[in-house]
Design a protein around this motif. Sequence first.
Motif, PDB file in Angstrom:
ATOM      1  N   LYS A 317       0.833  -1.192   0.000  1.00 12.91           N
ATOM      2  CA  LYS A 317       0.000   0.000   0.000  1.00 12.91           C
ATOM      3  C   LYS A 317       0.872   1.248   0.000  1.00 12.91           C
ATOM      4  O   LYS A 317       2.050   1.195   0.325  1.00 12.91           O
ATOM      5  N   MET A 318       0.257   2.348  -0.353  1.00 12.78           N
ATOM      6  CA  MET A 318       1.027   3.558  -0.539  1.00 12.78           C
ATOM      7  C   MET A 318       0.387   4.715   0.181  1.00 12.78           C
ATOM      8  O   MET A 318      -0.841   4.831   0.235  1.00 12.78           O
ATOM      9  N   VAL A 319       1.241   5.589   0.725  1.00 15.27           N
ATOM     10  CA  VAL A 319       0.758   6.856   1.257  1.00 15.27           C
ATOM     11  C   VAL A 319       1.454   7.955   0.470  1.00 15.27           C
ATOM     12  O   VAL A 319       2.681   7.991   0.406  1.00 15.27           O
ATOM     13  N   GLY A 320       0.684   8.798  -0.158  1.00 19.39           N
ATOM     14  CA  GLY A 320       1.269   9.887  -0.932  1.00 19.39           C
ATOM     15  C   GLY A 320       0.646  11.196  -0.524  1.00 19.39           C
ATOM     16  O   GLY A 320      -0.273  11.235   0.291  1.00 19.39           O
ATOM     17  N   GLY A 321       1.145  12.266  -1.089  1.00 15.86           N
ATOM     18  CA  GLY A 321       0.566  13.576  -0.801  1.00 15.86           C
ATOM     19  C   GLY A 321       0.368  14.329  -2.086  1.00 15.86           C
ATOM     20  O   GLY A 321       0.750  13.888  -3.171  1.00 15.86           O
ATOM     21  N   SER A 322      -0.226  15.496  -1.975  1.00 15.35           N
ATOM     22  CA  SER A 322      -0.413  16.349  -3.142  1.00 15.35           C
ATOM     23  C   SER A 322      -0.664  17.761  -2.663  1.00 15.35           C
ATOM     24  O   SER A 322      -1.228  17.968  -1.575  1.00 15.35           O
ATOM     25  N   ASP A 323      -0.236  18.725  -3.454  1.00 12.59           N
ATOM     26  CA  ASP A 323      -0.361  20.129  -3.050  1.00 12.59           C
ATOM     27  C   ASP A 323      -1.024  20.919  -4.170  1.00 12.59           C
ATOM     28  O   ASP A 323      -0.397  21.172  -5.203  1.00 12.59           O
TER      29      ASP A 323
ATOM     30  N   MET B 241      20.142  16.582  -0.172  1.00 17.00           N
ATOM     31  CA  MET B 241      18.689  16.808  -0.207  1.00 17.00           C
ATOM     32  C   MET B 241      18.194  16.876  -1.640  1.00 17.00           C
ATOM     33  O   MET B 241      18.821  17.487  -2.505  1.00 17.00           O
ATOM     34  N   GLN B 266      11.481  15.681  -5.861  1.00 11.76           N
ATOM     35  CA  GLN B 266      10.015  15.756  -5.915  1.00 11.76           C
ATOM     36  C   GLN B 266       9.509  14.506  -6.631  1.00 11.76           C
ATOM     37  O   GLN B 266      10.150  14.006  -7.552  1.00 11.76           O
ATOM     38  N   LYS B 267       8.379  14.031  -6.231  1.00 14.85           N
ATOM     39  CA  LYS B 267       7.744  12.823  -6.780  1.00 14.85           C
ATOM     40  C   LYS B 267       8.543  11.563  -6.438  1.00 14.85           C
ATOM     41  O   LYS B 267       8.257  10.496  -6.960  1.00 14.85           O
ATOM     42  N   LEU B 285       3.927  16.792   5.676  1.00 10.85           N
ATOM     43  CA  LEU B 285       4.201  17.952   4.823  1.00 10.85           C
ATOM     44  C   LEU B 285       5.095  17.651   3.620  1.00 10.85           C
ATOM     45  O   LEU B 285       4.802  18.108   2.517  1.00 10.85           O
ATOM     46  N   LEU B 287       5.234  15.001   1.950  1.00  4.75           N
ATOM     47  CA  LEU B 287       4.440  14.261   0.972  1.00  4.75           C
ATOM     48  C   LEU B 287       3.572  15.231   0.194  1.00  4.75           C
ATOM     49  O   LEU B 287       3.402  15.126  -1.015  1.00  4.75           O
ATOM     50  N   ILE B 288       3.017  16.197   0.927  1.00  2.00           N
ATOM     51  CA  ILE B 288       2.079  17.122   0.304  1.00  2.00           C
ATOM     52  C   ILE B 288       2.806  18.152  -0.542  1.00  2.00           C
ATOM     53  O   ILE B 288       2.470  18.362  -1.704  1.00  2.00           O
ATOM     54  N   PHE B 289       3.808  18.798   0.025  1.00  2.00           N
ATOM     55  CA  PHE B 289       4.442  19.898  -0.695  1.00  2.00           C
ATOM     56  C   PHE B 289       5.354  19.439  -1.826  1.00  2.00           C
ATOM     57  O   PHE B 289       5.663  20.204  -2.717  1.00  2.00           O
ATOM     58  N   GLU B 290       5.787  18.198  -1.789  1.00  2.00           N
ATOM     59  CA  GLU B 290       6.686  17.747  -2.838  1.00  2.00           C
ATOM     60  C   GLU B 290       6.201  16.477  -3.519  1.00  2.00           C
ATOM     61  O   GLU B 290       6.945  15.835  -4.247  1.00  2.00           O
ATOM     62  N   ARG B 291       4.959  16.142  -3.282  1.00  2.00           N
ATOM     63  CA  ARG B 291       4.288  15.008  -3.933  1.00  2.00           C
ATOM     64  C   ARG B 291       5.150  13.742  -3.860  1.00  2.00           C
ATOM     65  O   ARG B 291       5.356  13.045  -4.839  1.00  2.00           O
ATOM     66  N   LYS B 292       5.613  13.469  -2.658  1.00  2.00           N
ATOM     67  CA  LYS B 292       6.413  12.255  -2.469  1.00  2.00           C
ATOM     68  C   LYS B 292       5.514  11.130  -1.966  1.00  2.00           C
ATOM     69  O   LYS B 292       4.392  11.375  -1.515  1.00  2.00           O
ATOM     70  N   MET B 293       6.038   9.906  -2.065  1.00  2.00           N
ATOM     71  CA  MET B 293       5.218   8.751  -1.673  1.00  2.00           C
ATOM     72  C   MET B 293       6.008   7.809  -0.787  1.00  2.00           C
ATOM     73  O   MET B 293       7.211   7.664  -0.955  1.00  2.00           O
ATOM     74  N   ILE B 294       5.277   7.156   0.096  1.00  2.00           N
ATOM     75  CA  ILE B 294       5.868   6.054   0.868  1.00  2.00           C
ATOM     76  C   ILE B 294       5.071   4.815   0.534  1.00  2.00           C
ATOM     77  O   ILE B 294       3.840   4.840   0.573  1.00  2.00           O
ATOM     78  N   VAL B 295       5.778   3.744   0.215  1.00  2.00           N
ATOM     79  CA  VAL B 295       5.059   2.523  -0.167  1.00  2.00           C
ATOM     80  C   VAL B 295       5.747   1.329   0.464  1.00  2.00           C
ATOM     81  O   VAL B 295       6.948   1.342   0.696  1.00  2.00           O
TER      82      VAL B 295
END
Lengths: 381, 359
Positions: A317-323, B241, B266-267, B285, B287-295
Motif C-alpha cells: 500500500k502507498m501513502v502519498g501527498g499532493s499540493d 537533499m 520531488q515525486k 508535509l 508528501l504534500i508539498f513535494e508530492r512524495k510517496m511512501i510505499v
Amino acid sequence: MHQSLETVRESLAQSHTQSKTMAKSPETEHPNKVFGWAARDKSGVLSPFNFSRRDNGENDVTVKILFCGVCHTDLHTIKNDWGYSYYPVVPGHEIVGIATKVGKNVTKFKEGDRVGVGVITGSCQSCESCDQDLENYCPQMAFTYNAIGADGTKNYGGYSDNIVVDQRFVLRFPENLPSDSGAPLLCAGITVYSPMKYYGMTEAGKHLGVAGLGGLGHVAVKIAKAFGLKVTVISSSPKKEEEAITQLGADSFLVTTDPQKMKAAIGTMDYIIDTVSAVHALYPLLGLLKVNGKLIALGLPEKPLELPMFPLVLGRKMVGGSDIGGMKETQEMLDFCAKHNITADIELIKMDEINSAMERLAKSDVKYRFVIDVANSLSPP
Amino acid sequence: MGKVLEKEAFGLAAKDNSGVLSPFSFSRRETGEKDVRFKVLFCGICHSDLHMVKNEWGSSIYPVVPGHEIVGVVTEVGAKVTKFKTGDNVGVGCLVGSCGSCDNCTEGMENYCPKLIQTYGFKYYDDTITCGGYSDHMVCDEGFVIRIPDNLPMDAAAPLLCAGITVYSPMKYHGLDKPGMHIGVVGLGGLGHVGVKFSKAMGCKVTVISTSEGKRDEAINRLGADTFLVSRDPKQVKDAMGTMDGIIDTVSATHPLLPLLGLLKQKGILVMVGAPVKPLELPVLPLIFERKMIVGSLIGGIKETQEMMDMAAKHNITADIELISADYVNTAMERLEKADVRYRFVIDVANTLKPSPNL
C-alpha cells in the motif's frame, strides 16, 4: 529544493526586516490604495486594514473581487498554527472577480472577463516544474498571501477589494459556473482533482473512500462521482450520513467509531483521499484499502502522524501527498466542474461576519465552505 | 505432535521463544502429482527467521522449522510436473501456496494473495504446519519452485530467494530501474547489500545510507556503491537533499523518516521493505508539498522471482555470504541479532545437517 516552511519563514523574516528598515507601511509600499481585512496577531481576529498594491504591469490582470472563499488554511495562517505567519495577514485564495485592467502583454483575458485567482500567484516560470505546468511544485512558488512576491514585497490575499496578478496565475471562470459557489473550487477543487488525476484515481467503477467531510471532502465526493467512482464517505460523525448520501451523492457512509462496520469494510477500497487535518490514526484507514491501495494525504496536521509499517508492507500500500495543482490543470478542473455542474456547497457571509465564521470553522460548523460576498459587503470606513 | 505424513524428514527447529534451534525429526508428504521433491543443499538465514524463532511478531506456532532461502537438487517430480526434472538445480523462497484464482494470483502477485501460504509456520492444505529449509529435503508445488541458473553458485544464490526478490520487486514495480536514476539504499545488511548490486546492474547511481561511517569502505569498494551517506550527519544529509529518485529502506528498527523523505527529489518514492514493529512517525508535509510517496513491498510473485534470478545470473549477482555448519546456527542467530555478518549466513545443509541422534 522546494520552498520548505523553513525557507518561507526565512524569506519572510528578511523581507519583514527590510520593510521595517525602509520604513514603508503597507499603505505606502505601492502606488494604489487598497482596502481589506487583516489579522494582526495570532489571536487571528480580522479587522479593517488599509494597504496598497502595485500598478498593473504589462503581464498583469487587475481583478475587482466579487467573492472569496474561506479556506481552512486561512484560519491556520491567521492563528500562526504553522509558525510562519508574518502579520498583518490578509488571507483569501479562492477569489472570483472581474478583470478591470489587463497589461499590454496579456492575451488570454480582456476587461470585463470573469476570472479566478487561486492559491499561487507566482513562480519562476523557467524551471522543470514550471515547464511542465506544475507551478505549484516550483521552488520559487509564491502563495497568494503571506508570501513574498516577485517584487520582493509581501503578498496580500482576497479578503480585499482588488488584486493584481500575473496573467499566468489567472483563471478563466467558465460561463455556467456561479461566482460564489464556484470560488472554493480554486483551492478545494484543485486540491482533490490534481491527485485524483496524478495517482490514477479516475477509473469508473473503482471504489474511493473520502475521509473527512468538510470543504475538501464534500468537493471530492462530487468530483469523484463525476468520474464514475463508487464513493464511501469515512467520518467520525454519524450525523453527516444523510447529507453525504442524499445531498452530495455518496454511495455509502462509514462511521470510524463503529468497529463492526469498519471491520466489514476492510480491504474494499482502491483509494482513499484523506482530507482530515487534525492528527488522526492512519492504521484503520490503511486497513480499508485493497492490496496496492493508495492513501493520499491532503490535510496538513500540525504534528507528524503515526504510520504503521505492516499494512504498507503486507499489502503493497502507498501513502502519498499532493499540493493544490498547476495552473493548466486548475483550468482543466474548472472546465470539468462546469461541464458536470459541480460547485461547492456554501454559506455566503458578509465581510464583517468573518470572525464568527472563523470561530465556527474551527469547530467545523459549516456546510461546507464560507464564502465572503466581498463586492457587496466590504466597504472602507 | 502434529499429523504424521508419509516421508521422514529431519531438520532444526525452535521449540519455544528462546529461539534456540535443535535437531528435530518430522515428516513431509509424499510427492504429489504437481510436487517437486528436492534434497536441500543450502539454506540462507533471513532476519525473518530470527524474528519467527523468537516469536517477535506474535504469530509463531512451535516447533518452528525456519528457512525460506532454500536451494537444492531435484530428486523426484510428480506425474504432472512439466517444468522440472530429477537433477535440476532449484530453489524455493518464501511462498509455497496461494489460492491461484484471486486477482493477485492471476496477475503474478501470489505474495499478496489473502490465502498465501508461507514456506514455514503456515497451515498447509493438508492441515499441517509448513516446515522450512533448515532441513534435509523439501517438497513443494511446482508453481512455487524456481530454477537456479547453471552459472550461479548455489550457496551464494540462496539468499536471492528472499533478499533478492524483496528489493528487486519494488525497483521494477515503481520504475526505479532506469539507467541513470539515483537510488538510495538504507541499511547495509542482507537486503541492503543485494539492493546495491541489483541497482548497479540496472544502471543506477547508488548511494548507501547508513548510520555508521564504518561501512563506507565496504559499500564503495566491495559492493560498488557510488556514494555513501551517514544519516546521522546533518551536513551530509543536507548536501544530498532532493537528489534521489527512490530510496529502498531495508531497516527494520524504528528510525526517522523525515531525513529520508528530504533526500528524495520531488515525486520521489520511499520504499519500505524492512518492517519495524512499531509505527513510525510520518511527517505529512513533505508528501504534500513535494508530492512524495511512501510505499511498502513484500517479497515478490513467483514469475518475477524467476525473472530476478535470471537477471542475477546474467549479471553475476550473488549474495555475500558466510557459509556455516548446522551446529553453528544458534551462534549465527546471536551474531545476526547484532548485525555481525557480511552479509548473509548460509547453512551448508547437505554437508553438515545430521539427523537427531535419537532416531
